[in-house]
Each structure stands twice: as structure tokens, then as C-alpha cells.
Design a protein around this motif. Structure first.
Motif, PDB file in Angstrom:
ATOM      1  N   THR A  50      22.204  -2.773  27.393  1.00  0.00           N
ATOM      2  CA  THR A  50      21.123  -3.690  27.026  1.00  0.00           C
ATOM      3  C   THR A  50      20.558  -4.379  28.254  1.00  0.00           C
ATOM      4  OG1 THR A  50      22.091  -4.107  24.847  1.00  0.00           O
ATOM      5  CG2 THR A  50      20.522  -5.731  25.667  1.00  0.00           C
ATOM      6  N   PHE A  51      21.450  -4.824  29.111  1.00  0.00           N
ATOM      7  CA  PHE A  51      21.039  -5.484  30.344  1.00  0.00           C
ATOM      8  C   PHE A  51      20.190  -4.549  31.199  1.00  0.00           C
ATOM      9  CE2 PHE A  51      21.503  -7.149  34.608  1.00  0.00           C
ATOM     10  CZ  PHE A  51      21.443  -8.524  34.422  1.00  0.00           C
ATOM     11  N   ARG A  52      20.636  -3.313  31.347  1.00  0.00           N
ATOM     12  CA  ARG A  52      19.887  -2.334  32.139  1.00  0.00           C
ATOM     13  C   ARG A  52      18.522  -2.050  31.509  1.00  0.00           C
ATOM     14  NH1 ARG A  52      22.322   1.220  35.791  1.00  0.00           N
ATOM     15  NH2 ARG A  52      20.201   2.036  35.901  1.00  0.00           N
ATOM     16  N   ARG A  53      18.504  -1.918  30.176  1.00  0.00           N
ATOM     17  CA  ARG A  53      17.253  -1.595  29.490  1.00  0.00           C
ATOM     18  C   ARG A  53      16.241  -2.730  29.628  1.00  0.00           C
ATOM     19  NH1 ARG A  53      19.425  -0.308  25.272  1.00  0.00           N
ATOM     20  NH2 ARG A  53      19.241  -2.235  24.036  1.00  0.00           N
ATOM     21  N   GLN A  54      16.697  -3.968  29.448  1.00  0.00           N
ATOM     22  CA  GLN A  54      15.796  -5.102  29.579  1.00  0.00           C
ATOM     23  C   GLN A  54      15.303  -5.256  31.010  1.00  0.00           C
ATOM     24  OE1 GLN A  54      17.912  -8.467  28.037  1.00  0.00           O
ATOM     25  NE2 GLN A  54      17.769  -7.795  25.903  1.00  0.00           N
ATOM     26  N   ALA A  55      16.197  -5.002  31.973  1.00  0.00           N
ATOM     27  CA  ALA A  55      15.793  -5.092  33.370  1.00  0.00           C
ATOM     28  C   ALA A  55      14.735  -4.050  33.692  1.00  0.00           C
ATOM     29  CB  ALA A  55      17.009  -4.910  34.275  1.00  0.00           C
ATOM     30  N   SER A  56      14.907  -2.839  33.175  1.00  0.00           N
ATOM     31  CA  SER A  56      13.948  -1.770  33.423  1.00  0.00           C
ATOM     32  C   SER A  56      12.597  -2.089  32.816  1.00  0.00           C
ATOM     33  CB  SER A  56      14.493  -0.459  32.849  1.00  0.00           C
ATOM     34  OG  SER A  56      13.556   0.588  33.008  1.00  0.00           O
ATOM     35  N   ILE A  57      12.603  -2.641  31.592  1.00  0.00           N
ATOM     36  CA  ILE A  57      11.343  -3.001  30.929  1.00  0.00           C
ATOM     37  C   ILE A  57      10.600  -4.058  31.725  1.00  0.00           C
ATOM     38  CG2 ILE A  57      10.352  -4.110  28.887  1.00  0.00           C
ATOM     39  CD1 ILE A  57      12.570  -2.760  27.245  1.00  0.00           C
ATOM     40  N   MET A  58      11.304  -5.072  32.188  1.00  0.00           N
ATOM     41  CA  MET A  58      10.668  -6.155  32.922  1.00  0.00           C
ATOM     42  C   MET A  58      10.174  -5.680  34.278  1.00  0.00           C
ATOM     43  SD  MET A  58      12.925  -9.502  31.914  1.00  0.00           S
ATOM     44  CE  MET A  58      11.628 -10.591  32.492  1.00  0.00           C
ATOM     45  N   GLN A  59      10.880  -4.713  34.881  1.00  0.00           N
ATOM     46  CA  GLN A  59      10.404  -4.142  36.133  1.00  0.00           C
ATOM     47  C   GLN A  59       9.096  -3.385  35.935  1.00  0.00           C
ATOM     48  OE1 GLN A  59      13.741  -1.857  37.518  1.00  0.00           O
ATOM     49  NE2 GLN A  59      14.469  -3.493  38.858  1.00  0.00           N
ATOM     50  N   ARG A  60       8.999  -2.660  34.812  1.00  0.00           N
ATOM     51  CA  ARG A  60       7.766  -1.923  34.532  1.00  0.00           C
ATOM     52  C   ARG A  60       6.613  -2.883  34.313  1.00  0.00           C
ATOM     53  NH1 ARG A  60      10.981   1.404  31.167  1.00  0.00           N
ATOM     54  NH2 ARG A  60      10.007   0.497  29.309  1.00  0.00           N
ATOM     55  N   TYR A  61       6.872  -3.985  33.581  1.00  0.00           N
ATOM     56  CA  TYR A  61       5.833  -4.979  33.348  1.00  0.00           C
ATOM     57  C   TYR A  61       5.368  -5.594  34.663  1.00  0.00           C
ATOM     58  CZ  TYR A  61       5.853  -5.184  28.250  1.00  0.00           C
ATOM     59  OH  TYR A  61       5.714  -4.891  26.923  1.00  0.00           O
ATOM     60  N   SER A  62       6.336  -5.844  35.543  1.00  0.00           N
ATOM     61  CA  SER A  62       5.984  -6.514  36.792  1.00  0.00           C
ATOM     62  C   SER A  62       5.150  -5.641  37.713  1.00  0.00           C
ATOM     63  CB  SER A  62       7.261  -6.939  37.532  1.00  0.00           C
ATOM     64  OG  SER A  62       7.969  -5.809  37.992  1.00  0.00           O
ATOM     65  N   LEU A  76      35.413 -13.061  21.709  1.00  0.00           N
ATOM     66  CA  LEU A  76      34.565 -13.499  22.817  1.00  0.00           C
ATOM     67  C   LEU A  76      33.608 -12.390  23.235  1.00  0.00           C
ATOM     68  CD1 LEU A  76      33.935 -15.701  24.941  1.00  0.00           C
ATOM     69  CD2 LEU A  76      35.669 -14.634  26.395  1.00  0.00           C
ATOM     70  N   SER A  77      34.101 -11.153  23.320  1.00  0.00           N
ATOM     71  CA  SER A  77      33.222 -10.035  23.673  1.00  0.00           C
ATOM     72  C   SER A  77      32.182  -9.799  22.577  1.00  0.00           C
ATOM     73  CB  SER A  77      34.039  -8.768  23.918  1.00  0.00           C
ATOM     74  OG  SER A  77      34.667  -8.322  22.733  1.00  0.00           O
ATOM     75  N   LEU A  78      32.579  -9.999  21.306  1.00  0.00           N
ATOM     76  CA  LEU A  78      31.632  -9.895  20.196  1.00  0.00           C
ATOM     77  C   LEU A  78      30.540 -10.955  20.322  1.00  0.00           C
ATOM     78  CD1 LEU A  78      30.679  -8.933  17.362  1.00  0.00           C
ATOM     79  CD2 LEU A  78      32.363 -10.525  16.389  1.00  0.00           C
ATOM     80  N   TYR A  79      30.958 -12.153  20.704  1.00  0.00           N
ATOM     81  CA  TYR A  79      29.993 -13.249  20.890  1.00  0.00           C
ATOM     82  C   TYR A  79      28.967 -12.883  21.951  1.00  0.00           C
ATOM     83  CZ  TYR A  79      28.139 -17.552  22.908  1.00  0.00           C
ATOM     84  OH  TYR A  79      27.303 -18.502  23.430  1.00  0.00           O
ATOM     85  N   PHE A  80      29.415 -12.391  23.106  1.00  0.00           N
ATOM     86  CA  PHE A  80      28.493 -12.009  24.175  1.00  0.00           C
ATOM     87  C   PHE A  80      27.545 -10.909  23.707  1.00  0.00           C
ATOM     88  CE2 PHE A  80      31.873 -13.586  27.241  1.00  0.00           C
ATOM     89  CZ  PHE A  80      31.120 -14.677  27.655  1.00  0.00           C
ATOM     90  N   TRP A  81      28.087  -9.934  22.951  1.00  0.00           N
ATOM     91  CA  TRP A  81      27.276  -8.824  22.472  1.00  0.00           C
ATOM     92  C   TRP A  81      26.198  -9.295  21.503  1.00  0.00           C
ATOM     93  CZ3 TRP A  81      27.352  -6.269  17.474  1.00  0.00           C
ATOM     94  CH2 TRP A  81      26.599  -5.088  17.439  1.00  0.00           C
ATOM     95  N   LEU A  82      26.592 -10.148  20.552  1.00  0.00           N
ATOM     96  CA  LEU A  82      25.619 -10.653  19.585  1.00  0.00           C
ATOM     97  C   LEU A  82      24.579 -11.544  20.256  1.00  0.00           C
ATOM     98  CD1 LEU A  82      27.977 -11.564  16.592  1.00  0.00           C
ATOM     99  CD2 LEU A  82      26.391  -9.635  16.732  1.00  0.00           C
ATOM    100  N   PHE A  83      25.011 -12.341  21.225  1.00  0.00           N
ATOM    101  CA  PHE A  83      24.115 -13.293  21.886  1.00  0.00           C
ATOM    102  C   PHE A  83      23.065 -12.578  22.727  1.00  0.00           C
ATOM    103  CE2 PHE A  83      22.917 -16.253  25.252  1.00  0.00           C
ATOM    104  CZ  PHE A  83      22.608 -17.383  24.524  1.00  0.00           C
ATOM    105  N   ILE A  84      23.470 -11.534  23.459  1.00  0.00           N
ATOM    106  CA  ILE A  84      22.543 -10.850  24.364  1.00  0.00           C
ATOM    107  C   ILE A  84      21.919  -9.618  23.717  1.00  0.00           C
ATOM    108  CG2 ILE A  84      22.338  -9.603  26.544  1.00  0.00           C
ATOM    109  CD1 ILE A  84      24.391 -11.414  27.745  1.00  0.00           C
ATOM    110  N   SER A  85      22.774  -8.714  23.207  1.00  0.00           N
ATOM    111  CA  SER A  85      22.250  -7.443  22.689  1.00  0.00           C
ATOM    112  C   SER A  85      21.515  -7.597  21.369  1.00  0.00           C
ATOM    113  CB  SER A  85      23.397  -6.432  22.534  1.00  0.00           C
ATOM    114  OG  SER A  85      23.980  -6.138  23.775  1.00  0.00           O
ATOM    115  N   ARG A  86      22.005  -8.494  20.514  1.00  0.00           N
ATOM    116  CA  ARG A  86      21.401  -8.667  19.188  1.00  0.00           C
ATOM    117  C   ARG A  86      20.543  -9.918  19.073  1.00  0.00           C
ATOM    118  NH1 ARG A  86      21.509  -3.870  17.629  1.00  0.00           N
ATOM    119  NH2 ARG A  86      21.019  -4.602  15.519  1.00  0.00           N
ATOM    120  N   SER A  87      20.497 -10.721  20.129  1.00  0.00           N
ATOM    121  CA  SER A  87      19.641 -11.924  20.184  1.00  0.00           C
ATOM    122  C   SER A  87      19.963 -12.931  19.083  1.00  0.00           C
ATOM    123  CB  SER A  87      18.152 -11.524  20.124  1.00  0.00           C
ATOM    124  OG  SER A  87      17.814 -10.689  21.210  1.00  0.00           O
TER     125      SER A  87
END
Length: 333
Positions: free
Chosen positions: A232-244, A128-139
Motif C-alpha cells: 500500500t505504501f509503495r502504491r500510494q507513493a507511486s501514485i503521488m509521484q505520478r501526480y507530481s 497491533l499489526s492489524l491496527y496499522f493495516w486498517l489505519f493505513i491500507s484500509r483508511s
């Protein structure tokens, strides 16, 4: 056979009162009841209606949840609800348990089912943790995930079947203080040269190979996946904050941000509260820079994996302490 006929390794739990022995046996039944209720609730939520089945079963996430619930249901019944009952009534160590009315055969059966269900539940939680990792971190999408799913199921089931069979053949399926799993008879006889083992003299090797190593690897993998997921969550959040906040980039309205969101940090309070909201099915979590779908998956991962550590960490620590300590740890148990 009785304690007077067979040498045993001195254990502090012979000093337990009858009331304490009853408490240790019955406490597993109470926890087992709630575990059974939780597993049945998840299964009913998925299989309760044709609409739920058609919507949820095509998704890998729900199929993993079905597997976890089934293994947990078996474990709750055969470990927690039965607890000390399958332990042989004539065990050399019968003085440390209460309610043992079984035989060598019933203890073998409980130990086999304990190995099968406990390791299966732990492995599927890792999946289950692998699933979450692949789904979010690896898209990864559902189609890509479906390609590796059969291998994950096959590995888990084969390991559970093979390990349970080997343990039975090597006669290390014996009782401990709480129930039957991987032990020797008399308990800890392999540690004392003055005590002859009746069964399970090789218990250290098989406990290490089929219990300790798999659990340690699973815990390490789960931690790796969850830490990677958080980064990954932190990195994506930071990128979107910079864009905004960059002129000419993605508009604020398209990200549904207001002035308070721009400085949002993933603090501990936000993570915990949002995980609880997602776990309970409440979508009113704090708005942030991530899309709603990504945030819900992230917080759902934290909720389920967090629950796994809350449940299994105390069990693992207490069991190891009870098996190896020379002190009476009743109040810890």
C-alpha cells in the motif's frame, strides 16, 4: 522422586557442566531485566503524567501498547526472572537444570502464567499489526477502529484464560529445560514407549492446539498485514509521484518535493533508517512522496513488528531445537 527410581528419556543435556547449567538459568534473568525495563518505560511514557494519559489513552494504538507492555512485563517476571526456580526440586529431570527449588504447585503456577503472558503478548502484537493495516491500507479512522476493539480484547483474554485453565486441568503444565510451560514428566516421555509418563502424556495435542497453532497463525497474519502495508505504501507513493510529474496536477510545492525526491525508491536502507528514526522519536527521517503522518505510522509499524520478530523468532527456534534435538546444543542456546 529421583532419576534412579523413575525411567527417563535420555537427553543430551545431562552432559552439561555445572557452569553451563548456571549460565542457561541466569541468561534468562539478564534478558528479563532489559525486557522489564522496556515495558516499564512504555507504561511510564503513557501513564507518567495526566497530560500524557489524556492525550494518548483515547487512541487505540496506545491502549494496545499498554496491553502488550503489561503482558510482556508479566512474562519477563514469571518466565525470565524466575526461570528454573519454580521447577520441582525432586523432578526426574532435575539433572539437566540448575537452581530448581520449587514444587509441582510452583511449576503449575509458572506454566499457567507463562501461557497467559506469552500468548497474550503475541496476540496483542498481531492486533497491533492489524491496527496499522486498517489505519493505513484500509483508511479506518479512530471511531471505526473503536467498534472492533472490545472484540479483540475479549478474544485475546478469553483464549489466554481458557487455554491456561485447560492446560492445568490436563496436567501438562510441567517443566522443560529452561522453565515450566507445556511439557511432560519425565521430559519427552510421550515419545518413548519404554518410559511411563507421570504427567502430561497428552502434551503433543495440547502443545499443538494452544501453542504451535496460535503462534503460527499469528506469524502468518503479521506477515500478511505487514506485506500488505508495504505494498500500500509503495502504491500510494507511486501514485503521488505520478501526480507530481504530471502537468496541471498537484503542484510540487504542495507535496514538498524537490528534484531529488521524484526518483526516490523505497530501498532497504531508507526503510531501516527511517524505522529507527521513528522508533527513537526522531522526526528527521528522509523526506519522500508520502505525507509525514503516513510515513511515520508506516515506519513505526516496521519498527515495532520488526522488534517482535527479532525477539520471538530466536526464542521459538531455540526452544524447539532444545526440546527435540538429540545433540547437545549448548552453544546454540
Amino acid at each position: 522422586m529421583s532419576d534412579s527410581q523413575i525411567d527417563i528419556v535420555p537427553l543430551p543435556y545431562y552432559d552439561l557442566t555445572l557452569g553451563q547449567k548456571k549460565f542457561l538459568a541466569l541468561m534468562w534473568k539478564v534478558s528479563g531485566f532489559f525486557s522489564i525495563w522496556g515495558s516499564c518505560y512504555i507504561l511510564f511514557d503513557i501513564f507518567g503524567s495526566s497530560k500524557n494519559r489524556s492525550e494518548k489513552l483515547p487512541l487505540m494504538y496506545y491502549r494496545i501498547m499498554v496491553a502488550i507492555s503489561i503482558f510482556d512485563l508479566f512474562g519477563s517476571i514469571f518466565i525470565s526472572m524466575l526461570s528454573t526456580a519454580p521447577i520441582p526440586s525432586d523432578s526426574p529431570n532435575s539433572g539437566i537444570v540448575w537452581g530448581n527449588v520449587g514444587s509441582t504447585e510452583t511449576c503449575d503456577a509458572q506454566a499457567i502464567l507463562t501461557q497467559f503472558s506469552a500468548i497474550g503478548a503475541i496476540f496483542y502484537t498481531t492486533i497491533l499489526s492489524l491496527y496499522f493495516w486498517l489505519f493505513i491500507s484500509r483508511s479506518w479512522n479512530e471511531s471505526k477502529l473503536r467498534k472492533i476493539e472490545p472484540c479483540l480484547h475479549a478474544f485475546t483474554l478469553l483464549f489466554c484464560i481458557i487455554s491456561s485453565t485447560v492446560l492445568y486441568i490436563r496436567e501438562v503444565t510441567n517443566h522443560g529445560i529452561f522453565f515450566c510451560w507445556i511439557n511432560s514428566v519425565p521430559i519427552n516421555c510421550e515419545k518413548d514407549d519404554n518410559v511411563e509418563c507421570i504427567r502430561g502424556e497428552e502434551v503433543f495435542f495440547y502443545r499443538t492446539a494452544f501453542l504451535i497453532i496460535p503462534i503460527v497463525i499469528s506469524f502468518l497474519l503479521i506477515n500478511f498485514f505487514m506485506i500488505s502495508l508495504y505494498l500500500t505504501f509503495r502504491r500510494q507513493a507511486s501514485i503521488m509521484q505520478r501526480y507530481s510529474s504530471t502537468p496541471g496536477s498537484i503542484g510540487r510545492s504542495s507535496l514538498n518535493l524537490d528534484s531529488e525526491d521524484e526518483g526516490e525508491k523505497l530501498n532497504f536502507r531508507t526503510i531501516v533508517s527511517n524505522a529507527i528514526c521513528c522508533f527513537s522519536g526522531n522526526s528527521s527521517m528522509d523526506e519522500g512522496p508520502m505525507t509525514l503522518k503516513s510515513r511515520k505510522v508506516f515506519y513505526k509499524a516496521l519498527a515495532f513488528i520488526g522488534a517482535f520478530f527479532v525477539v520471538w523468532s530466536p526464542v521459538a527456534v531455540v526452544t524447539l531445537m532444545a526440546q527435540n534435538s538429540n545433540k547437545n546444543l549448548f552453544w546454540v542456546l
